[in-house]
Design a protein around this motif. Structure first.
Motif, mmCIF file in Angstrom:
data_model
loop_
_atom_site.group_PDB
_atom_site.id
_atom_site.type_symbol
_atom_site.label_atom_id
_atom_site.label_comp_id
_atom_site.label_asym_id
_atom_site.label_seq_id
_atom_site.Cartn_x
_atom_site.Cartn_y
_atom_site.Cartn_z
ATOM 1 N N GLN A 60 -12.550 -0.213 12.668
ATOM 2 C CA GLN A 60 -11.326 -0.684 12.214
ATOM 3 C C GLN A 60 -11.814 -1.956 11.234
ATOM 4 O O GLN A 60 -11.507 -2.280 10.163
ATOM 5 C CB GLN A 60 -10.461 -1.150 13.166
ATOM 6 C CG GLN A 60 -9.066 -1.871 12.554
ATOM 7 C CD GLN A 60 -7.842 -1.935 13.447
ATOM 8 O OE1 GLN A 60 -8.149 -1.524 14.660
ATOM 9 N NE2 GLN A 60 -6.962 -2.594 13.021
ATOM 10 N N GLN A 98 0.745 -1.278 0.024
ATOM 11 C CA GLN A 98 0.055 0.083 0.092
ATOM 12 C C GLN A 98 0.992 1.091 -0.113
ATOM 13 O O GLN A 98 1.843 1.132 0.689
ATOM 14 C CB GLN A 98 -0.948 0.029 1.258
ATOM 15 C CG GLN A 98 -2.203 -0.934 1.206
ATOM 16 C CD GLN A 98 -3.083 -0.693 2.340
ATOM 17 O OE1 GLN A 98 -2.556 -0.857 3.590
ATOM 18 N NE2 GLN A 98 -4.493 0.036 2.124
ATOM 19 N N ASP A 100 -2.394 5.806 0.500
ATOM 20 C CA ASP A 100 -3.606 4.643 0.476
ATOM 21 C C ASP A 100 -3.782 4.461 2.126
ATOM 22 O O ASP A 100 -4.957 4.294 2.723
ATOM 23 C CB ASP A 100 -3.357 3.528 0.002
ATOM 24 C CG ASP A 100 -3.695 3.760 -1.630
ATOM 25 O OD1 ASP A 100 -4.145 4.811 -2.050
ATOM 26 O OD2 ASP A 100 -3.078 2.850 -2.372
ATOM 27 N N MET A 101 -2.498 4.062 2.763
ATOM 28 C CA MET A 101 -2.561 3.910 4.206
ATOM 29 C C MET A 101 -3.329 5.132 5.047
ATOM 30 O O MET A 101 -3.905 4.786 5.915
ATOM 31 C CB MET A 101 -1.271 3.557 4.757
ATOM 32 C CG MET A 101 -0.822 1.984 4.157
ATOM 33 S SD MET A 101 0.761 1.468 5.097
ATOM 34 C CE MET A 101 2.003 2.797 4.224
ATOM 35 N N ALA A 106 -5.240 7.533 4.104
ATOM 36 C CA ALA A 106 -6.540 7.691 3.655
ATOM 37 C C ALA A 106 -7.656 6.505 4.279
ATOM 38 O O ALA A 106 -8.368 7.095 4.905
ATOM 39 C CB ALA A 106 -6.788 7.474 2.132
ATOM 40 N N GLN A 107 -6.741 5.237 4.590
ATOM 41 C CA GLN A 107 -7.479 4.153 5.312
ATOM 42 C C GLN A 107 -7.609 4.590 6.650
ATOM 43 O O GLN A 107 -8.733 4.526 7.504
ATOM 44 C CB GLN A 107 -6.799 2.743 5.018
ATOM 45 C CG GLN A 107 -7.601 1.767 5.598
ATOM 46 C CD GLN A 107 -6.925 0.558 5.626
ATOM 47 O OE1 GLN A 107 -5.789 0.392 5.981
ATOM 48 N NE2 GLN A 107 -7.387 -0.294 4.587
ATOM 49 N N MET A 108 -6.601 5.141 7.352
ATOM 50 C CA MET A 108 -6.823 5.742 8.972
ATOM 51 C C MET A 108 -7.484 6.929 8.860
ATOM 52 O O MET A 108 -8.306 6.866 10.002
ATOM 53 C CB MET A 108 -5.219 5.855 9.175
ATOM 54 C CG MET A 108 -4.171 4.548 9.075
ATOM 55 S SD MET A 108 -2.497 4.981 9.625
ATOM 56 C CE MET A 108 -2.692 5.107 11.433
ATOM 57 N N ARG A 109 -7.608 7.736 8.081
ATOM 58 C CA ARG A 109 -8.513 8.629 8.198
ATOM 59 C C ARG A 109 -9.966 8.212 8.048
ATOM 60 O O ARG A 109 -10.712 9.013 8.999
ATOM 61 C CB ARG A 109 -8.223 9.726 7.118
ATOM 62 C CG ARG A 109 -7.195 10.929 7.132
ATOM 63 C CD ARG A 109 -7.152 11.894 6.244
ATOM 64 N NE ARG A 109 -7.041 11.569 4.925
ATOM 65 C CZ ARG A 109 -6.172 11.194 4.006
ATOM 66 N NH1 ARG A 109 -5.076 11.551 4.738
ATOM 67 N NH2 ARG A 109 -6.341 10.784 2.790
ATOM 68 N N GLU A 110 -10.209 7.341 7.359
ATOM 69 C CA GLU A 110 -11.655 6.829 7.269
ATOM 70 C C GLU A 110 -12.050 6.154 8.692
ATOM 71 O O GLU A 110 -13.081 6.275 9.205
ATOM 72 C CB GLU A 110 -11.718 5.862 6.094
ATOM 73 C CG GLU A 110 -13.213 5.151 6.009
ATOM 74 C CD GLU A 110 -13.176 4.205 4.910
ATOM 75 O OE1 GLU A 110 -14.345 3.618 4.652
ATOM 76 O OE2 GLU A 110 -12.177 3.890 4.025
ATOM 77 N N VAL A 111 -11.047 5.223 9.051
ATOM 78 C CA VAL A 111 -11.246 4.885 10.553
ATOM 79 C C VAL A 111 -11.617 5.751 11.514
ATOM 80 O O VAL A 111 -12.460 5.729 12.325
ATOM 81 C CB VAL A 111 -9.945 3.935 11.048
ATOM 82 C CG1 VAL A 111 -10.056 3.416 12.516
ATOM 83 C CG2 VAL A 111 -9.777 2.699 9.936
ATOM 84 N N VAL A 151 -13.704 -1.049 7.969
ATOM 85 C CA VAL A 151 -12.657 -0.454 6.722
ATOM 86 C C VAL A 151 -11.918 -1.628 6.323
ATOM 87 O O VAL A 151 -11.601 -1.899 5.173
ATOM 88 C CB VAL A 151 -11.811 0.717 7.332
ATOM 89 C CG1 VAL A 151 -10.740 1.078 6.457
ATOM 90 C CG2 VAL A 151 -12.492 1.902 7.620
ATOM 91 N N GLU A 152 -11.491 -2.564 7.065
ATOM 92 C CA GLU A 152 -10.366 -3.636 7.257
ATOM 93 C C GLU A 152 -11.052 -4.775 6.913
ATOM 94 O O GLU A 152 -10.524 -5.742 6.135
ATOM 95 C CB GLU A 152 -9.604 -3.768 8.067
ATOM 96 C CG GLU A 152 -8.493 -2.615 8.139
ATOM 97 C CD GLU A 152 -7.462 -2.803 9.364
ATOM 98 O OE1 GLU A 152 -7.468 -3.726 9.703
ATOM 99 O OE2 GLU A 152 -6.908 -1.690 9.598
#
Length: 311
Positions: free
Chosen positions: A167, A38, A42-43, A45-50, A170-171
């Motif tokens: 989490q 990743q 991307d990482m 963005a993923q953490m922001r979504e969490v 998202v995951e």
């Protein structure tokens, strides 16, 4: 995952993993499927979504929660791409990199991370704080200090509060197969497979040729690992002689060890070149890996599926 991805026979020394030479082995292809790369973007963005989902969940629980800025978690991940760590020039300056590293200068002003929810939580009563953190992280396990065998319960997102719920959303249901007991026996076989590379007749013969070359240069080592471990042991001994009043190794002895490390690593490097060590080792590693994959393909496919990927 840890040691399962490393050649067990390396003894912590310089990697002889075929993937380190630029060629992805049969097992490496499976690892790439389990843990796809990743980008930092991307990482982040993923953490922001969490964090945003966590805030929404906390709002439903009656709390204000400010999403945390997780961008600092990545720091400076840039790599010096122009440095050839395998070149003779690099080895002649850095050896194995055990005693020759240099401390980086501390930044002029270190940025301190601040929890944006700190003031909000500080204004609560103790019972309100407990309720806030239980909503955020779920009930905290209490381990009796008098029981040395007691262990924390295995992580379960359904009991991990809003953070666990966010989490998971998202995951998904993906798990780390290398922490899954269902694959422990396969991991043990994988470790034995890597060890078998060291025991392969071709590698034993290769070690003999390398050792003979090193003897001509004035060194008495049976394998490259032994050369690396010798420097490591000497380094440990110098640190073991330190104390609270003298926390650093003796500077004269340390400088001598640095020179010994460079000389040893340079002889090691030249002898490996002379006997085509890395190339031959890689051939054996790839062959043994392929045999392992052919014998355990169904189990490896199951590991990929457990990681939430398509085999």
């Amino acid at each position: 995952m840890g040691g399962a991805l490393l050649l067990a026979g390396c003894g912590g020394g310089p990697s002889t993993d075929p993937e380190a030479e630029g060629e992805v082995g049969p097992l490496g292809e499976y690892f790439a499927q389990m843990y796809p790369e990743q980008s930092e973007e991307d990482m982040a963005a993923q953490m922001r979504e969490v964090e945003e989902l966590t805030a929404a969940c906390m709002q439903e629980q009656g709390f204000d929660y400010t999403p945390m800025d997780t961008s600092q978690a990545f720091g400076d991940m840039t790599v010096e791409e122009d440095v050839d760590y395998e070149s003779e020039e690099y080895v002649a300056t850095h050896g194995y990199g055990m005693t020759t590293w240099e401390e980086e200068a501390a930044p002029a002003e270190e940025e301190v991370w601040v929890d944006p929810n700190e003031d909000y939580v500080a204004g609560m009563s103790e019972s309100e704080q407990n309720a806030f953190y239980e909503a955020l992280y779920g009930p905290m396990d209490v381990v009796e200090e008098t029981d040395p065998e007691a262990e924390m319960a295995e992580y379960d997102w359904t009991t991990a509060g809003c953070s666990g719920e966010a989490q998971h959303e998202v995951e998904g249901d993906a798990v780390d197969p290398f922490s899954d007991p269902a694959f422990s026996s396969l991991q043990e076989e994988m470790d034995r497979m890597y060890t078998s590379v060291q025991d392969d007749p071709a590698v034993a013969s290769l070690d003999g040729d390398w050792s003979a070359c090193m003897a001509e240069a004035g060194y008495d080592f049976a394998t490259p690992d032994a050369a690396w471990e010798d420097i490591s042991t000497r380094s440990d001994e110098l640190y073991a002689a330190t104390s609270e009043t003298s926390p650093e190794p003796d500077p004269v002895a340390w400088e001598e060890l640095q020179q010994l490390e460079i000389d040893t690593a340079l002889a090691d490097h030249r002898c490996k070149d002379e006997v085509d060590y890395d190339e031959t080792y890689q051939e054996v590693s790839l062959r043994v890996e392929q045999e392992f994959v052919d014998a355990h393909r169904a189990e490896l496919d199951a590991m990929v599926e457990a990681a939430g990927q398509e085999p």
